[in-house]
Design an enzyme around this catalytic site. Sequence first.
Site, mmCIF file in Angstrom:
data_model
loop_
_atom_site.group_PDB
_atom_site.id
_atom_site.type_symbol
_atom_site.label_atom_id
_atom_site.label_comp_id
_atom_site.label_asym_id
_atom_site.label_seq_id
_atom_site.Cartn_x
_atom_site.Cartn_y
_atom_site.Cartn_z
ATOM 1 N N SER A 121 0.839 -1.201 0.000
ATOM 2 C CA SER A 121 0.000 0.000 0.000
ATOM 3 C C SER A 121 0.872 1.247 0.000
ATOM 4 C CB SER A 121 -0.940 0.043 1.208
ATOM 5 O OG SER A 121 -1.542 1.320 1.342
ATOM 6 N N TYR A 153 -3.109 0.771 10.569
ATOM 7 C CA TYR A 153 -2.881 0.338 9.192
ATOM 8 C C TYR A 153 -1.523 0.808 8.694
ATOM 9 C CZ TYR A 153 -3.872 -0.376 4.201
ATOM 10 O OH TYR A 153 -3.829 -0.791 2.886
#
Length: 276
Positions: free
Chosen positions: A168, A181
Amino acid sequence: MDANRTRIAVVTGAGSGIGRAVAVELVRTGWTVALAGRRTDRLEETASLAQAALAGEPAVDTGGPGGDAEPPDGENGTSTCVRTDVSRPEDVAALFAAVRDRFGRLDLLFNNAGTFGPGGVPFEELPYDAWRHVVGTNLDGAFLCAQAAYRQMKEQDPQGGRIINNGSISAHTPRPHSAAYTATKHALTGLTKSLSLDGRPYRIACGQIDIGNAATDMTERMRTGALQANGEMAPEPVMDVADVARTVRHMAELPLEANVQFATVLASAMPYVGRG
């Protein structure tokens, strides 16, 4: 990689989103793929979509729970569903044992399973249980799957294989209210680098794909508005998830003598470059 040999892959988080798109692309192009995820019904949907893509036909029912979607004997392009919670060591062990017992080897792990956690929660209000859930899935799960794949790739003959981690763009730059996250994705970059180094003697290559705003259920909210670093809500552009899948396949099909260490694939106009 020998193009004439059946290529075996494990894709985690294969029941939806990026994992589903990558699994479909791999099966469509001749890979045999073990689909791993927590919901068998979603894995079976992926298997059906993959076989439809391979055959160029509408999706068909793939059978009962845990069933396989397979072409005629002797052809590549098949999938098998293995219900797996990657945060549970026993589930991960069972997944890779099933792959070893059925296929005899492993060429690729796409370490994709992940969760964002509770959205919109300020750091000081983030519950510890929510933090642990994100860390357990995104980081512990990636470690467990990578370790199981690494062991198998080291022991098999011919030796070697490839691990691709889904990092990501949050492995580089956070969004607001995303501490859990973002922390796991930064940690995943360290895991990628360590695996790349430790895998050298055994022909185990490891790379990472950092993805921004691929059109999936997880990013649907981006179309209507996402919180920006300046505190404003703004819609963000997204890109076709199929473009991500093709990038992963390119990384996967390189010979083991070559490796894409890090690739960033993002919607061209998303507010990432210069974010904040």
